[in-house]
Design an enzyme around this catalytic site. Structure first.
Site, PDB file in Angstrom:
ATOM      1  N   GLU A 243     -63.335   3.058 116.546  1.00 27.96           N
ATOM      2  CA  GLU A 243     -64.748   3.271 116.848  1.00 27.96           C
ATOM      3  C   GLU A 243     -65.684   2.816 115.730  1.00 27.96           C
ATOM      4  O   GLU A 243     -66.810   2.439 116.012  1.00 27.96           O
ATOM      5  CB  GLU A 243     -65.028   4.717 117.263  1.00 27.96           C
ATOM      6  CG  GLU A 243     -64.713   5.755 116.235  1.00 27.96           C
ATOM      7  CD  GLU A 243     -64.891   7.169 116.772  1.00 27.96           C
ATOM      8  OE1 GLU A 243     -65.582   7.372 117.770  1.00 27.96           O
ATOM      9  OE2 GLU A 243     -64.327   8.087 116.154  1.00 27.96           O
TER      10      GLU A 243
ATOM     11  N   ASN B 240     -84.068  12.189 128.902  1.00 23.35           N
ATOM     12  CA  ASN B 240     -82.659  12.098 128.549  1.00 23.35           C
ATOM     13  C   ASN B 240     -81.877  12.548 129.777  1.00 23.35           C
ATOM     14  O   ASN B 240     -82.210  13.566 130.360  1.00 23.35           O
ATOM     15  CB  ASN B 240     -82.391  13.030 127.352  1.00 23.35           C
ATOM     16  CG  ASN B 240     -80.975  12.894 126.826  1.00 23.35           C
ATOM     17  OD1 ASN B 240     -80.223  12.033 127.275  1.00 23.35           O
ATOM     18  ND2 ASN B 240     -80.624  13.729 125.866  1.00 23.35           N
ATOM     19  N   GLY B 241     -80.870  11.797 130.187  1.00 23.54           N
ATOM     20  CA  GLY B 241     -80.087  12.179 131.369  1.00 23.54           C
ATOM     21  C   GLY B 241     -80.062  11.042 132.374  1.00 23.54           C
ATOM     22  O   GLY B 241     -80.448   9.921 132.069  1.00 23.54           O
TER      23      GLY B 241
ATOM     24  N   LYS C  87     -73.587  10.192 119.766  1.00 18.72           N
ATOM     25  CA  LYS C  87     -72.956  11.403 119.252  1.00 18.72           C
ATOM     26  C   LYS C  87     -72.675  12.420 120.338  1.00 18.72           C
ATOM     27  O   LYS C  87     -71.635  13.052 120.361  1.00 18.72           O
ATOM     28  CB  LYS C  87     -73.870  12.014 118.183  1.00 18.72           C
ATOM     29  CG  LYS C  87     -73.278  13.213 117.467  1.00 18.72           C
ATOM     30  CD  LYS C  87     -72.097  12.810 116.626  1.00 18.72           C
ATOM     31  CE  LYS C  87     -71.392  14.004 116.015  1.00 18.72           C
ATOM     32  NZ  LYS C  87     -70.033  13.627 115.591  1.00 18.72           N
TER      33      LYS C  87
ATOM     34  N   CYS D 122     -79.492  10.214 124.301  1.00 19.07           N
ATOM     35  CA  CYS D 122     -80.803   9.829 123.779  1.00 19.07           C
ATOM     36  C   CYS D 122     -81.357  10.984 122.957  1.00 19.07           C
ATOM     37  O   CYS D 122     -80.993  12.139 123.157  1.00 19.07           O
ATOM     38  CB  CYS D 122     -81.756   9.538 124.921  1.00 19.07           C
ATOM     39  SG  CYS D 122     -81.098   8.399 126.127  1.00 19.07           S
TER      40      CYS D 122
ATOM     41  N   LYS E 275     -60.399   6.755 115.170  1.00 19.31           N
ATOM     42  CA  LYS E 275     -61.370   6.602 114.080  1.00 19.31           C
ATOM     43  C   LYS E 275     -61.509   5.135 113.702  1.00 19.31           C
ATOM     44  O   LYS E 275     -62.609   4.642 113.494  1.00 19.31           O
ATOM     45  CB  LYS E 275     -60.955   7.397 112.824  1.00 19.31           C
ATOM     46  CG  LYS E 275     -61.082   8.894 112.869  1.00 19.31           C
ATOM     47  CD  LYS E 275     -62.488   9.422 112.853  1.00 19.31           C
ATOM     48  CE  LYS E 275     -63.045   9.532 114.233  1.00 19.31           C
ATOM     49  NZ  LYS E 275     -62.817  10.697 115.014  1.00 19.31           N
TER      50      LYS E 275
ATOM     51  N   TRP F 167     -80.123   5.577 124.236  1.00 19.27           N
ATOM     52  CA  TRP F 167     -78.758   5.060 124.410  1.00 19.27           C
ATOM     53  C   TRP F 167     -78.697   4.667 125.878  1.00 19.27           C
ATOM     54  O   TRP F 167     -78.704   5.528 126.753  1.00 19.27           O
ATOM     55  CB  TRP F 167     -77.747   6.156 124.078  1.00 19.27           C
ATOM     56  CG  TRP F 167     -76.316   5.715 124.100  1.00 19.27           C
ATOM     57  CD1 TRP F 167     -75.593   5.211 123.059  1.00 19.27           C
ATOM     58  CD2 TRP F 167     -75.416   5.768 125.224  1.00 19.27           C
ATOM     59  NE1 TRP F 167     -74.312   4.937 123.470  1.00 19.27           N
ATOM     60  CE2 TRP F 167     -74.177   5.269 124.790  1.00 19.27           C
ATOM     61  CE3 TRP F 167     -75.545   6.178 126.540  1.00 19.27           C
ATOM     62  CZ2 TRP F 167     -73.076   5.175 125.628  1.00 19.27           C
ATOM     63  CZ3 TRP F 167     -74.452   6.081 127.389  1.00 19.27           C
ATOM     64  CH2 TRP F 167     -73.232   5.585 126.921  1.00 19.27           C
TER      65      TRP F 167
ATOM     66  N   ARG G 291     -77.878  10.116 117.784  1.00 14.72           N
ATOM     67  CA  ARG G 291     -77.570  10.417 119.185  1.00 14.72           C
ATOM     68  C   ARG G 291     -77.576   9.157 120.046  1.00 14.72           C
ATOM     69  O   ARG G 291     -76.959   9.105 121.100  1.00 14.72           O
ATOM     70  CB  ARG G 291     -78.587  11.407 119.745  1.00 14.72           C
ATOM     71  CG  ARG G 291     -78.538  12.757 119.083  1.00 14.72           C
ATOM     72  CD  ARG G 291     -79.641  13.617 119.613  1.00 14.72           C
ATOM     73  NE  ARG G 291     -79.441  13.961 120.997  1.00 14.72           N
ATOM     74  CZ  ARG G 291     -78.919  15.086 121.425  1.00 14.72           C
ATOM     75  NH1 ARG G 291     -78.538  16.004 120.570  1.00 14.72           N
ATOM     76  NH2 ARG G 291     -78.777  15.332 122.710  1.00 14.72           N
TER      77      ARG G 291
ATOM     78  N   HIS H 122     -40.210   2.375 123.653  1.00 14.38           N
ATOM     79  CA  HIS H 122     -40.367   2.140 125.087  1.00 14.38           C
ATOM     80  C   HIS H 122     -41.503   1.170 125.383  1.00 14.38           C
ATOM     81  O   HIS H 122     -42.127   1.256 126.432  1.00 14.38           O
ATOM     82  CB  HIS H 122     -40.568   3.479 125.805  1.00 14.38           C
ATOM     83  CG  HIS H 122     -39.422   4.407 125.583  1.00 14.38           C
ATOM     84  ND1 HIS H 122     -38.232   4.302 126.260  1.00 14.38           N
ATOM     85  CD2 HIS H 122     -39.260   5.421 124.693  1.00 14.38           C
ATOM     86  CE1 HIS H 122     -37.390   5.229 125.815  1.00 14.38           C
ATOM     87  NE2 HIS H 122     -37.994   5.926 124.865  1.00 14.38           N
TER      88      HIS H 122
ATOM     89  N   GLU I 246     -55.759  10.349 116.743  1.00 16.23           N
ATOM     90  CA  GLU I 246     -57.071  10.514 116.111  1.00 16.23           C
ATOM     91  C   GLU I 246     -57.307   9.420 115.052  1.00 16.23           C
ATOM     92  O   GLU I 246     -58.405   8.875 114.948  1.00 16.23           O
ATOM     93  CB  GLU I 246     -57.156  11.928 115.503  1.00 16.23           C
ATOM     94  CG  GLU I 246     -58.423  12.254 114.736  1.00 16.23           C
ATOM     95  CD  GLU I 246     -59.715  12.145 115.535  1.00 16.23           C
ATOM     96  OE1 GLU I 246     -59.656  11.946 116.757  1.00 16.23           O
ATOM     97  OE2 GLU I 246     -60.783  12.225 114.924  1.00 16.23           O
TER      98      GLU I 246
HETATM   99  C1  F6R Z   1     -64.954  10.458 118.217  1.00 14.79           C
HETATM  100  C2  F6R Z   1     -65.979  11.272 118.813  1.00 14.79           C
HETATM  101  C3  F6R Z   1     -65.959  11.477 120.277  1.00 14.79           C
HETATM  102  C4  F6R Z   1     -66.228  12.946 120.603  1.00 14.79           C
HETATM  103  C5  F6R Z   1     -66.358  13.130 122.116  1.00 14.79           C
HETATM  104  C6  F6R Z   1     -66.535  14.593 122.493  1.00 14.79           C
HETATM  105  O1  F6R Z   1     -65.119  10.344 116.845  1.00 14.79           O
HETATM  106  O2  F6R Z   1     -66.848  11.757 118.148  1.00 14.79           O
HETATM  107  O3  F6R Z   1     -64.752  11.062 120.818  1.00 14.79           O
HETATM  108  O4  F6R Z   1     -65.189  13.714 120.086  1.00 14.79           O
HETATM  109  O5  F6R Z   1     -67.455  12.400 122.574  1.00 14.79           O
HETATM  110  O6  F6R Z   1     -67.694  15.132 121.947  1.00 14.79           O
HETATM  111  P1  F6R Z   1     -67.880  16.695 121.821  1.00 14.79           P
HETATM  112  O7  F6R Z   1     -66.862  17.202 120.880  1.00 14.79           O
HETATM  113  O8  F6R Z   1     -69.280  16.867 121.319  1.00 14.79           O
HETATM  114  O9  F6R Z   1     -67.694  17.253 123.195  1.00 14.79           O
END
Ligand code: F6R
Length: 611
Positions: free
Chosen positions: A491, A99-100, A606, A2, A488, A73, A27, A507, A484
């Site tokens: 998501e 937040n939390g 985020k 949040c 991408k 969030w 966020r 496999h 990765e």
């Molecule tokens: C994917 C993404 C998430 C973050 C993960 C860790 O695009 O952004 O998978 O990589 O939430 O976040 P951090 O790096 O802030 O610990």
């Protein structure tokens, strides 16, 4: 997760809150709300984005110089108008944003209900508002004391900002586990869950530490612990410019951040390669480098994209420094019973520096006596503050929820660390050491070249935008990049995608391959080139559409694959920095073409500050 914003001072608070919430929307973005105090309290909140909140408020201009705002969030309670923050206590005396997660909220709620408190929402945050009010009324204490006493009964994590209608010239903020930054102006203070809403007003900030409470009036900030022990606030200067948190003419933050990578990688190594270009200096490791060089084992922890960067780190440290490496999801590592001792080095990777599971794993590793290092992007965030040393990635603020430039910056730091340690351990000789430094300096220019061909990737996206499944294959350094690339795509475009080590395909996943399953193969000229060519043959035999990422001038794979994307040649250890870029672009274009909200994908946030 949040976003929190607050203000007390002499300016009109409404635009400060709304602009702050817009900056923080990355966020979390399922609902938003504000509360402003003037002669009375005004609360506006609704499901949806900050723009929905603006519509909700319009026609009711609210004047005032003190207020709080929140973008949510959801954790407890579905996203709706009632569960949106701010929350007000039953008697109306306390209004808060949180937040939390309050873990013992069920028990506290039961107690408060028996005491006559009523609840409108399903949130744990409303429980906290009522708990504070109960302590305030029952204990006949000041608002500040009520907050401290109530928080000492709370289990879990919080970043909270609270207003009390009986003391309307005050904001009370407290933190445990969820970040809070206070901007210090002249006769005004700004509060936020990260510095982005603050930087346009002041660069002087105070980072609140766990179990600290700040009592803020227009002219004074008093800092103390939850147990009422006075503290002296430390004011730091933000190294952040307002231009860095704007879209800068790009349609989305994600695209801007993809295009920033030549510069952000340069910023990551700037000042860390001597001007003669012959030495690496990582100041944040200065104190701890002997222990890192002597490490028997390195354990890399992270989540999501940061975990993928950690996987690249495994190849780097094993190849260049010959140190055994394990890479762990922070969320698994912290709940296992890991065997750690003082010869182990734990490297925590996190863009935000606030990911709850990674932070908890850092604490566990520290308690076990390991040397704990951080690779983080957000300066002053929790992980760098709690680790024994580390290296900031200096990629600049990453606002797009899907991580792009943070990944390449993390890999750059890992490469620099492995090269440095490899040299110190005499695994690399001077010539090899110099070769890798020289190669690293070439990477930004090579990424520029890839970006010049974005139009070709856009055309590919057009062809594949409506498929339902994608498979990504890579070997060695490019296996984590396959993961990765798949992440991408998933998501931001909501297409199912899987990343696999190319040889592992036989496999199981090969059973999925047919005409409708495009397969992205990362096929650069490294020591496993022939093997990946065989893997491409296997995929081709099953009639899949093959999109191969190849080195410039590759003719063999061009004949096999349906489509190729060229990247410049580089030493294999740097290949993830190049190969990931077309995959980021392809995900971006597909998501845009499918009409998805690229910067704010559904259900994601985020900074994941809940477990
Ligand atoms: C994917 C993404 C998430 C973050 C993960 C860790 O695009 O952004 O998978 O990589 O939430 O976040 P951090 O790096 O802030 O610990």
């Amino acid at each position: 997760m949040c976003g929190i914003v607050g203000y007390i001072g002499y300016r009109e608070v409404y635009p400060i809150l709304i602009n702050g919430l817009k900056r923080l929307e990355y966020r979390g973005y399922d609902s938003a709300g504000i509360a402003i105090l003037n002669s009375e309290s005004h609360i506006y909140k609704c499901k949806g984005k900050v723009s929905d909140l603006e519509k909700h408020v319009s026609g009711n201009p609210i004047h005032g110089n003190i207020g709080i705002g929140h973008t949510r969030w959801a954790t407890h309670g579905e996203p709706n108008d009632t569960n949106a923050h701010p929350h007000q206590s039953t008697g109306g005396k306390f209004i808060l944003i949180h937040n939390g997660i309050i873990e013992n909220y069920v028990e506290l709620k039961g107690r408060l209900k028996n005491l006559g408190f009523s609840f409108k929402s399903d949130t744990d945050s409303e429980v906290l508002a009522n708990l504070i009010e109960y302590v305030y009324l029952n204990g006949n204490v000041s608002a500040e004391m009520a907050v401290r006493l109530a928080l000492s009964q709370v289990e879990g994590a919080y970043g909270v900002v609270i207003m009390c209608t009986d003391e309307p010239d005050k904001l009370i903020a407290a933190r445990k586990g969820s970040p809070l930054v206070i901007g210090v102006g002249n006769d005004e203070y700004f509060l936020a869950s990260d510095a982005t809403p603050i930087v346009e007003y002041t660069k002087s900030v105070i980072y609140l530490s766990d179990q600290n409470v700040a009592i803020i009036t227009r002219t004074e900030l008093v800092l103390k612990t939850l147990k009422n022990i006075p503290l002296t606030p430390t004011i730091q200067q933000l190294d952040l410019d307002i231009g860095e948190i704007d879209k800068g003419g790009y349609e989305h933050f994600m695209l801007k951040e993809i295009y920033e990578q030549p510069r952000s990688i340069m910023d990551t190594f700037r000042g860390r390669i001597t001007t003669q270009g012959t030495e690496l200096h990582l100041g944040g490791l200065y104190q701890v480098i002997p222990r890192l060089v002597e490490a028997k084992r390195i354990i890399i922890i992270g989540c999501g994209t940061s975990w993928h960067a950690g996987l690249v780190g495994e190849y780097l440290f094993e190849d260049l420094a010959r140190i055994s490496v394990e890479v762990e999801y922070a969320s698994e590592f912290r709940y296992r019973h890991p065997i750690l001792d003082k010869d182990d080095v734990v490297i925590a990777i996190s863009q935000s520096g606030e990911t709850a599971d990674t932070l908890a794993a850092v604490r566990l590793a520290k308690d076990a006596g390991a040397l704990v290092l951080g690779i983080c992007n957000v300066v002053g965030s929790s992980i760098p503050r709690e680790t024994d040393g580390g290296v900031y990635t200096h990629a600049g603020p990453e606002i797009g929820v899907a991580s792009t430039k943070a990944f390449t910056a993390q890999v750059t730091v890992l490469a620099m660390m492995a090269i440095l340690v490899g040299r110190r351990r005499n695994i690399l000789d001077d010539k090899q050491y110099q070769h890798y430094i020289d190669e690293l300096k070439e990477i930004p220019g090579k990424i520029e070249k890839i970006l010049e061909h974005a139009g070709e990737i856009q055309k590919l996206a057009e062809l594949f935008k409506y498929v339902n499944n994608f498979l990504y294959l890579g070997r060695g350094y490019l296996f984590p990049v396959a993961l990765e690339g798949a992440l991408k795509l998933k998501e931001i475009s909501y297409i199912h995608a899987e990343g696999y080590p190319a040889a592992e395909m036989k496999h199981g996943p090969i059973a999925l391959i047919d005409l409708n399953m495009p397969v992205v193969v990362l096929a650069i000229k490294d020591h496993s080139y022939d093997k990946i060519v065989s893997n491409i043959q296997e995929v081709k035999a099953r009639k899949a559409n093959i999109i191969a990422v190849v080195n410039e001038g590759d003719t063999t794979i061009k004949q096999l694959a349906n489509y190729t994307v060229e990247i410049p040649e580089a030493d294999a250890i740097f290949s993830p920095l190049l190969a990931v870029v077309p995959l980021q672009l392809m995900s971006y274009y597909i998501a845009v073409m499918r009409g998805c909200n690229v910067d704010q994908p559904r259900n994601l946030a985020k900074s994941v500050t809940v477990e």
